[in-house]
Write a protein that holds these residues in place. Structure first.
Motif, PDB file in Angstrom:
ATOM      1  N   VAL A 166      -9.878 -39.907 -11.418  1.00 65.00           N
ATOM      2  CA  VAL A 166      -9.702 -41.103 -12.254  1.00 65.00           C
ATOM      3  C   VAL A 166      -8.589 -40.925 -13.277  1.00 65.00           C
ATOM      4  N   VAL A 167      -8.593 -39.824 -14.017  1.00 65.34           N
ATOM      5  CA  VAL A 167      -7.637 -39.670 -15.124  1.00 65.34           C
ATOM      6  C   VAL A 167      -6.563 -38.632 -14.845  1.00 65.34           C
ATOM      7  N   GLY A 168      -6.587 -38.009 -13.670  1.00 62.56           N
ATOM      8  CA  GLY A 168      -5.620 -36.968 -13.377  1.00 62.56           C
ATOM      9  C   GLY A 168      -6.076 -35.631 -13.915  1.00 62.56           C
ATOM     10  N   PRO A 169      -5.301 -34.571 -13.647  1.00 63.38           N
ATOM     11  CA  PRO A 169      -5.734 -33.208 -13.984  1.00 63.38           C
ATOM     12  C   PRO A 169      -5.413 -32.761 -15.395  1.00 63.38           C
ATOM     13  N   ASN A 170      -4.728 -33.580 -16.186  1.00 65.90           N
ATOM     14  CA  ASN A 170      -4.195 -33.092 -17.454  1.00 65.90           C
ATOM     15  C   ASN A 170      -4.985 -33.507 -18.685  1.00 65.90           C
ATOM     16  N   VAL A 171      -6.073 -34.254 -18.527  1.00 66.01           N
ATOM     17  CA  VAL A 171      -6.922 -34.600 -19.662  1.00 66.01           C
ATOM     18  C   VAL A 171      -7.957 -33.490 -19.839  1.00 66.01           C
ATOM     19  N   PRO A 172      -8.037 -32.872 -21.003  1.00 69.36           N
ATOM     20  CA  PRO A 172      -9.015 -31.790 -21.188  1.00 69.36           C
ATOM     21  C   PRO A 172     -10.447 -32.293 -20.997  1.00 69.36           C
ATOM     22  N   VAL A 173     -11.228 -31.543 -20.233  1.00 72.89           N
ATOM     23  CA  VAL A 173     -12.648 -31.830 -20.026  1.00 72.89           C
ATOM     24  C   VAL A 173     -13.446 -30.670 -20.593  1.00 72.89           C
ATOM     25  N   LEU A 174     -14.287 -30.949 -21.568  1.00 70.04           N
ATOM     26  CA  LEU A 174     -15.161 -29.927 -22.138  1.00 70.04           C
ATOM     27  C   LEU A 174     -16.586 -30.438 -22.144  1.00 70.04           C
ATOM     28  N   GLY A 175     -17.516 -29.525 -22.224  1.00 71.39           N
ATOM     29  CA  GLY A 175     -18.918 -29.883 -22.254  1.00 71.39           C
ATOM     30  C   GLY A 175     -19.749 -28.829 -21.565  1.00 71.39           C
ATOM     31  N   GLY A 176     -20.978 -29.206 -21.214  1.00 71.28           N
ATOM     32  CA  GLY A 176     -21.871 -28.233 -20.618  1.00 71.28           C
ATOM     33  C   GLY A 176     -22.919 -28.883 -19.745  1.00 71.28           C
ATOM     34  N   SER A 177     -23.661 -28.044 -19.052  1.00 70.00           N
ATOM     35  CA  SER A 177     -24.720 -28.476 -18.155  1.00 70.00           C
ATOM     36  C   SER A 177     -26.061 -28.347 -18.869  1.00 70.00           C
ATOM     37  N   SER A 178     -26.869 -29.378 -18.763  1.00 74.89           N
ATOM     38  CA  SER A 178     -28.153 -29.411 -19.457  1.00 74.89           C
ATOM     39  C   SER A 178     -28.989 -28.177 -19.122  1.00 74.89           C
ATOM     40  N   ALA A 179     -29.842 -27.799 -20.064  1.00 76.27           N
ATOM     41  CA  ALA A 179     -30.669 -26.605 -19.898  1.00 76.27           C
ATOM     42  C   ALA A 179     -32.105 -26.902 -20.297  1.00 76.27           C
TER      43      ALA A 179
END
Length: 409
Positions: A166-179
């Motif tokens: 959707v936004v291309g490879p250059n937008v930083p993606v941060l976050g995590g997987s629920s635990a």
């Protein structure tokens, strides 16, 4: 839908008076979910928020939290469960609060949250979730400064591909997987429209100021290199042409000897993950980690992230002190990436749940060190997988990682 870069526009939301971005933290240690909601809602009742992100202990009823918070606040909301609670830092430091809210007011920015059940096609679901977030922000055809995600564990690599579609490879993606608290599959996510165990959630940020991001680990290469000679996704069948668990056990001095015919090795391998070297043009190389969590009856190792066929893997080493001290350094790295003229006003952090469980009571020292290094409101989640980008700008999914986003004004 693909989008292109665009300029900032005006938020259609209810801001604080004035033009300054504000970030606040509300946290509660109340054992009762309703009482916890009362506390955090009261703390944030005077704000007109652009976005709220929440972390909670799975001992709380996610449906009740979702109902109460969506009734109290009319902004985009996203939330995910965090192992044994979440980190909340503002005037006080709570290393493992049962409920923590991160609230942002930014009348000159745009924000949106999208969610979609992962289903059988996580890549397509990620595309749909991101398109919903962009539509809610009012900036459908522009490139955001940042994506922040809360994901179900298991298919994170496919989800990142969907975001990139959707936004291309250059937008930083941060976050995590629920635990959850015991790796029994009790993790949950919620947003304004629903609660689920497999919700892909993503927030888009078009902030009025800049963001600084950092993604790293507290581990060092041991000097032992192994080759993944037979793999299938997240299952590592052979290392150096030998049964993977057997070869790995040799390298870590027999630490999983009792599990070679099958069993959980999650706690036994936290200080001995496998790392993939990410070469850096300037400065030392980085490492993306994979955490072995079990041995199959056939002697394979299962991991919390994918490795590729014939990929070289470095045996990494860690220590309690290294994991305690690293979070503050990752936060400082992110802060230093802000323009010098901008003041840091708040941060989001991810700290691997495996690292948190390994350091035990030292989690309070880790939180105190983070607070000492940064006089700003901070929320952190303890996750079962971490998404982020190194200096090379490529988004990746890893394990036993730490990340930080610092927002400037």
């Amino acid at each position: 839908m693909t989008i292109a870069d665009g300029s900032l526009a005006t938020l259609t939301g209810k801001p604080f008076e004035g033009t300054i971005m504000q970030i606040r933290i509300a946290s509660s240690n109340a054992r009762d979910a309703s009482s916890a909601c009362d506390e955090v809602i009261q703390t944030l009742a005077d704000g007109h928020w652009s976005l709220i992100i929440a972390g909670f202990n799975t001992e709380h009823d996610a449906s009740l939290l979702q109902q109460r918070l969506t009734q109290a606040f009319d902004c985009p909301i996203m939330a995910g469960s965090s192992c044994l609670g979440a980190l909340g830092i503002e005037q006080q430091t709570q290393a493992q609060a049962g409920l923590v809210l991160w609230a942002l007011a930014d009348h000159s920015g745009n924000y949106g949250v999208g969610a979609c059940s992962q289903g059988d096609d996580p890549r397509q679901a990620a595309q749909q979730a991101l398109e919903k977030a962009l539509a809610q922000s009012g900036r459908e055809y522009e490139s955001p400064a940042l994506l922040w995600c809360i994901l179900p564990p298991g298919q994170e690599e496919c989800v990142l591909q969907g975001f990139s579609d959707v936004v291309g490879p250059n937008v930083p993606v941060l976050g995590g997987s629920s635990a959850d608290n015991d790796v029994s599959g009790q993790w949950q996510q919620f947003h304004r429209q629903g609660v689920g165990v497999d919700l892909i959630q993503v927030a888009v940020f078009f902030p009025s100021g800049s963001v600084g991001v950092s993604f790293s680990s507290g581990y060092q290469p041991s000097g032992q290199t192994l080759v993944a000679t037979q793999v299938a996704g997240r299952q590592l069948m052979e290392l150096d042409g030998q049964p993977a668990a057997q070869r790995f056990n040799q390298c870590i001095d027999g630490a999983i000897e009792q599990q070679l015919e099958g069993g959980n090795v999650l706690a036994l391998t936290t200080l001995h993950p496998l790392g993939r070297c990410i070469p850096m043009a300037d400065g030392p190389d980085d490492y993306l980690l994979s955490h072995p969590d079990a041995v199959t009856e056939s002697g394979a190792l299962t991991l919390f992230s994918e490795v590729a066929q014939d990929e070289s893997l470095e045996l990494m080493t860690g220590s309690i002190d290294g994991l305690v001290n690293r979070a503050g350094k990752v936060l400082e790295n992110a802060r230093q990436l802000l323009p010098k003229e901008e003041k840091p006003v708040g941060a989001l952090m991810i700290y691997c749940a495996g690292c948190m469980l390994t350091i035990g009571e030292q989690v309070h020292a880790m939180a105190a060190d983070v607070h000492a290094n940064a006089a700003m409101p901070i929320m952190g989640l303890y996750t079962f997988g971490e998404q982020g980008c190194f200096v090379d700008g490529q988004n990746r999914h890893g394990n036993l990682m730490i990340s930080a986003v610092v927002f400037g004004q």
